[in-house]
Design a protein around this motif. Structure first.
Motif, mmCIF file in Angstrom:
data_model
loop_
_atom_site.group_PDB
_atom_site.id
_atom_site.type_symbol
_atom_site.label_atom_id
_atom_site.label_comp_id
_atom_site.label_asym_id
_atom_site.label_seq_id
_atom_site.Cartn_x
_atom_site.Cartn_y
_atom_site.Cartn_z
ATOM 1 N N ARG A 1 0.833 -1.200 0.000
ATOM 2 C CA ARG A 1 0.000 0.000 0.000
ATOM 3 C C ARG A 1 0.872 1.257 0.000
ATOM 4 N NH1 ARG A 1 -3.370 -3.585 3.042
ATOM 5 N NH2 ARG A 1 -5.514 -3.645 2.198
ATOM 6 N N LYS B 1 -7.770 9.010 3.728
ATOM 7 C CA LYS B 1 -7.780 7.572 3.476
ATOM 8 C C LYS B 1 -6.582 6.901 4.149
ATOM 9 C CE LYS B 1 -9.210 4.523 -0.272
ATOM 10 N NZ LYS B 1 -9.563 4.431 -1.705
ATOM 11 N N LYS C 1 -6.430 2.861 5.046
ATOM 12 C CA LYS C 1 -6.847 2.275 3.777
ATOM 13 C C LYS C 1 -5.787 2.456 2.693
ATOM 14 C CE LYS C 1 -11.165 1.183 4.964
ATOM 15 N NZ LYS C 1 -11.712 -0.182 4.876
ATOM 16 N N ASN D 1 -6.526 1.811 -3.354
ATOM 17 C CA ASN D 1 -7.613 1.142 -4.077
ATOM 18 C C ASN D 1 -8.597 0.436 -3.157
ATOM 19 O OD1 ASN D 1 -6.638 1.778 -6.748
ATOM 20 N ND2 ASN D 1 -5.025 0.270 -6.404
ATOM 21 N N ASP D 2 -8.445 0.641 -1.839
ATOM 22 C CA ASP D 2 -9.329 -0.024 -0.884
ATOM 23 C C ASP D 2 -10.701 0.637 -0.836
ATOM 24 O OD1 ASP D 2 -7.266 -1.668 -0.334
ATOM 25 O OD2 ASP D 2 -6.899 -0.957 1.705
ATOM 26 N N CYS D 3 -11.705 -0.178 -0.549
ATOM 27 C CA CYS D 3 -13.074 0.318 -0.426
ATOM 28 C C CYS D 3 -13.237 1.076 0.886
ATOM 29 C CB CYS D 3 -14.050 -0.860 -0.469
ATOM 30 S SG CYS D 3 -15.776 -0.405 -0.185
ATOM 31 N N THR D 4 -13.945 2.196 0.843
ATOM 32 C CA THR D 4 -14.217 2.971 2.056
ATOM 33 C C THR D 4 -15.704 2.984 2.410
ATOM 34 O OG1 THR D 4 -14.369 5.006 0.725
ATOM 35 C CG2 THR D 4 -12.236 4.509 1.752
ATOM 36 N N MET E 1 -14.054 -6.936 -1.485
ATOM 37 C CA MET E 1 -13.297 -6.356 -0.375
ATOM 38 C C MET E 1 -11.908 -7.004 -0.248
ATOM 39 S SD MET E 1 -15.133 -3.967 1.006
ATOM 40 C CE MET E 1 -14.580 -3.746 2.695
ATOM 41 N N PRO E 2 -10.848 -6.234 0.128
ATOM 42 C CA PRO E 2 -10.934 -4.809 0.482
ATOM 43 C C PRO E 2 -10.881 -3.871 -0.718
ATOM 44 C CG PRO E 2 -8.696 -5.552 0.751
ATOM 45 C CD PRO E 2 -9.489 -6.777 0.351
ATOM 46 N N THR E 3 -10.732 -4.439 -1.927
ATOM 47 C CA THR E 3 -10.634 -3.597 -3.116
ATOM 48 C C THR E 3 -11.982 -2.985 -3.476
ATOM 49 O OG1 THR E 3 -8.881 -5.028 -3.956
ATOM 50 C CG2 THR E 3 -9.928 -3.546 -5.532
ATOM 51 N N CYS E 4 -11.974 -1.724 -3.867
ATOM 52 C CA CYS E 4 -13.201 -1.050 -4.299
ATOM 53 C C CYS E 4 -13.566 -1.499 -5.714
ATOM 54 C CB CYS E 4 -13.006 0.468 -4.272
ATOM 55 S SG CYS E 4 -14.438 1.392 -4.870
#
Length: 214
Positions: A159, A186, A191, A194-197, A204-207
């Motif tokens: 990350r 973020k 996060k 590219n992680d989902c918030t 998950m965890p990718t958006c």
């Protein structure tokens, strides 16, 4: 020659640019006994489950990319880094069909060498995260903001590299600063870029963009 993969057949049916060049590369790779798959939406070639090469097209050229190209001897001097931060992969840039014809024997030799690298179990000595050279604006932010530094260093190495790569991609200092400020919340929340918030992603965890359809 190994059998063609139906998914890769469909890939070639739908492309127009660099089609002839990529088809020739496909023949060479299969002729070397590699298994053909479609990975990351591109034709990918492996040996006993280990990725060896991937091919694809860009605006000005197409490429034959070796996943562990940095370990090849490159006696012909045809391998180049695709990006400044690339550690392992090396590519051969192709701009015309004749180039592949001329390099056919050399490309096969490189492919067989890459297979031998996998047979020997040789791994790329990746730089540790401590050796990551941060873009100047990010380093300044880390030095000035203890909370931000703690949050950034708590991120996984992958990350951290992704953020640094994105920030350094801006040509102007102001743009780099704007990117850093935009993603500061973020980073503070732990996060990745590219992680989902929103929590609605199905990957998950990718958006995956699910929030756009709510």
């Amino acid at each position: 020659m190994n059998a063609p993969n139906p998914e890769v057949d469909v890939f070639f049916e739908n492309i127009k640019k660099w089609k002839a060049e990529l088809e020739q590369l496909r023949i060479i790779l299969r002729d070397c006994g590699l298994t053909e798959d479609l990975k990351w939406k591109q034709p990918c070639y492996s040996f006993k489950g280990k990725n060896i090469c991937i091919i694809g097209g860009f605006k000005d050229f197409c490429v034959l990319s070796f996943f562990k190209g940095v370990l090849l001897q490159d006696k012909a001097g045809i391998l180049v880094k695709q990006g400044e931060n690339t550690q392992s992969a090396r590519i051969v840039k192709i701009t015309e069909l004749e180039q592949i014809t001329t390099l056919k024997a050399t490309l096969k030799a490189y492919i067989f060498e890459a297979i031998e690298v996998e047979k020997a179990g040789i791994e790329v000595p990746f730089k540790s995260n401590d050796e990551l050279v941060l873009v100047e604006e990010l380093q300044t932010k880390l030095d000035a903001d203890v909370t931000f530094k703690a949050a950034f260093t708590a991120l996984t190495p992958g990350r951290q590299r992704a953020y640094n790569l994105y920030f350094s991609g801006a040509k102007q200092a102001k743009s780099r600063l704007d990117r850093i400020e935009k993603y500061t919340p973020k980073i503070l929340s732990g996060k990745g870029i590219n992680d989902c918030t929103c929590g609605h992603s199905k990957r998950m965890p990718t958006c995956d963009g699910s929030h756009k359809y709510l």
